[in-house]
Write an enzyme that holds these catalytic residues in place. Structure first.
Site: not given
Ligand code: BGC
Length: 639
Positions: A251
């Protein structure tokens, strides 16, 4: 090789409102150079066919190995056409609906030159303080599992990943992100193996079995070991036990955050730990690109581990058909044809209707007549265009339907509608309550549109007190005091504690965030063209302090049925029950259940099946569709 494991924000195709030009990786010229030099194999959160083709062209024509880029995006509940937030859609309990909206989102995404979506979010949400409950299917394991499968199949389609309209699904965030202590986003997860395997992992396992070939490692730690550095989770279990053959993406900078967790000494150490644990692709931090060459040269990471990760990423690129057609048949014409179609908007309206839950309807106040009555639509969400909910970076803002618009279109004589905000979402407005009370007094029926803004239930938006914000509660008290019949339309991304005038209103509809067509979907139900048939995917507590609250709690030695009043598992202020239980939801029909009959007899073998049937009758004058629910448990078990 390190370049193939490197994933950055797309600086070329961001929409103006979402781009942060100061992002460290937000420099298009530099990113183009990285692609040419093989330092970058993947981009995310940019959409658009024309520019997508141009960026892909750089990779497949100007880089040495001509390996196509992978384009990903957070397509959570629609792209241009916005569908209900996942928690809302889970209220339909309808896997076919979830399949269809995911399919439509995939068609739009693929036409806009996206290959992978960071969805479905399959984290079970048992604590409503957590702001990301809105992205999942609620508190129940089975409902989450069925929705995870339906959405995965919907994104990927039925013709294989190489189909140009398929999007690679990414069930996230593995694992137990929803179990954050106190519902505080990113917080520690201290969890038993039984709960992890019995509650939080099944939706993932089912999504992988349904064909998902990527997943995202969570921000949180699990029993002291961060998920992103967790070899047991990402290798022993995921690959070893489950046979997962896709790739794991971190993530947003989660491998770098191993340092803040106190689990890695520095960036080099963080890259080493994540890679060895089984994280194949690094999101945003750039640490893999920076450190892999040296980690291999020094022997801290065997080349075989790098090869393993690269092979996984390339295999998925191949499965997507990118080596056959790196453009996957995209064109400006196709994009125009397949994005934001009338069919998708019709589906958004239908999905919106199916996602609403009617909590109460005393005296049959709903549906409202379309004519002959003066209606005061009061509250910040009457005229508001805050209908999308979180994670809609590219939703077409020119096509948002407010409640006010939906009501006006539905009413025979729209001049009988008065619209007054009366309050802001979290702050009062001067004279707001006076104006609202005057409007209520002049009306026959009040519709109160109150609740949370879309910014209040989202990532990093945990709430300690899951109430209707106090200025809106004050508005509700004043309006209800006029004595007019009141319908509450709740806007929310989690279960809320309802109190006072809100709790006691004659009718309450939970309307969540329904997406582009929200106003029309709600009007369809309020004015009776359709009947509500959603069911709660989360328990509504009596008080915030009951959280985490979910129906499938284990029984205690002193359950509610204990004889001794003073000594049982309950709160002084709230007892042991919810205000509205999981699965609750009313309709306009009058549905009656006969006595259930249980087939077979004797002892049910371990792997046996039992058939339970019941006669369900609608004795009302309106059509109704009913979700029949059966709850069972082991009465005596070893665990
Ligand atoms: C979130 C994810 C997301 C990623 C990309 C993160 O802050 O936890 O769910 O896919 O950002 O945008």
């Amino acid at each position: 090789k390190a370049g193939q494991l490197n994933l950055l924000n797309d600086p070329f195709r961001f929409r103006p409102q979402s781009v942060n030009p100061t992002d460290s990786d937000g420099n298009p010229a530099r990113v183009a150079e990285d692609i040419r030099a093989g330092r970058l194999g993947n981009l995310f959160n940019g959409v658009g066919a024309e520019s997508g083709r141009e960026i892909q062209r750089i990779a497949v024509e100007e880089s040495r190995l001509k390996i196509p880029l992978l384009f990903a995006a957070d397509i959570i509940h629609g792209l241009f056409t916005v569908f209900p937030v996942p928690l809302a859609e889970a209220s339909s309990w309808d896997v076919d609906l979830a399949y269809r909206t995911a399919r439509a989102a995939a068609v739009e995404g693929a036409a806009s030159a996206i290959h992978q979506t960071y969805a479905p979010m399959v984290d079970v949400g048992r604590d409503q303080r957590w702001g990301r409950v809105v992205e999942g299917a609620g508190e129940d394991v089975l409902l989450n599992t069925l929705m995870a499968v339906a959405r995965t199949r919907g994104f990927q389609g039925q013709r294989g990943l190489a189909d140009p309209q398929a999007l690679l699904a990414t069930p996230k965030h593995i694992a137990a992100y929803g179990a954050a202590e106190a519902g505080l986003d990113y917080n520690t997860v201290d969890i038993s193996e039984a709960t992890l395997k019995g509650v939080y992992l099944p939706p993932f396992k089912a999504a992988f079995e349904a064909g998902a070939l990527s997943t995202m490692s969570a921000f949180n730690d699990i029993n002291g070991v961060p998920a992103t550095g967790n070899e047991w989770l990402l290798t022993d279990l995921l690959r070893g036990e489950w046979g997962f053959e896709g790739f794991v993406v971190s993530d947003y900078t989660s491998e770098q955050e191993l340092i803040a967790h106190g689990f890695a000494a520095d960036g080099r150490d963080a890259a080493r730990i994540a890679l060895l644990a089984g994280v194949d692709m690094s999101m945003v931090s750039g640490l893999y690109l920076e450190h892999i060459p040296d980690l291999v040269a020094s022997g801290d990471v065997p080349m075989a581990v790098v090869d393993r990760a690269v092979r996984r990423v390339l295999s998925v690129k191949a499965a997507l058909g990118l080596f056959d057609d790196p453009y996957r048949g995209t064109s400006v014409e196709r994009e125009r044809r397949e994005v934001g179609t009338a069919e998708h908007y019709a589906l958004a309206r239908e999905a919106g209707r199916r996602s609403v839950v009617m909590l109460k309807n005393d005296g049959g106040l709903l549906p409202l007549p379309k004519s002959g009555r003066r209606i005061a639509l009061i509250g910040p969400f009457g005229p508001s265009l805050d209908v999308f909910g979180p994670w809609t970076i590219w939703g077409d803002e020119s096509k948002r339907v407010s409640l006010e618009q939906g009501f006006r279109e539905a009413m025979v004589d729209p001049s009988l509608l008065t619209v007054i905000e009366g309050s802001g979402v979290e702050a009062p407005v001067d004279g707001g309550i006076e104006a609202a009370v005057a409007a209520a007094q002049a009306a026959d029926i009040v519709v109160l549109a109150i609740g949370e803004s879309q910014g209040m239930s989202a990532e990093a938006q945990s709430r300690a007190d899951i109430v209707v914000p106090p200025p809106q509660q004050a508005l509700a008290e004043a309006v209800v005091a006029t004595g007019k019949p009141v319908v509450v339309l709740l806007r929310n991304g989690r279960a809320l504690e309802l109190s006072g005038a809100v709790r006691d209103a004659e009718a309450i509809l939970v309307t969540w965030f329904l997406g582009s067509e929200m106003g029309r979907s709600v009007a369809d139900l309020v004015f009776g063209d359709h009947a509500p048939d959603g069911r709660l995917p989360v328990s509504f507590p009596q008080l915030s302090g009951q959280q985490p609250f979910y129906y499938s709690r284990k029984t205690t030695g002193r359950p509610a049925s204990s004889r001794d009043e003073g000594y049982k598992a309950q709160f002084r202020e709230a007892g042991h029950t919810p205000l509205y239980p999981f699965g609750h939801g009313l309709t306009y029909g009058e549905v009656h259940y006969g006595a259930p009959s249980v087939g077979g007899g004797g002892v049910l073998p371990w792997d046996g099946a039992l058939e339970v049937s019941v006669q369900v009758t609608n004795t009302g004058r309106r059509a109704a569709s009913e979700v029949v629910q059966l709850y069972i448990r082991d009465r005596v078990a070893t665990m």
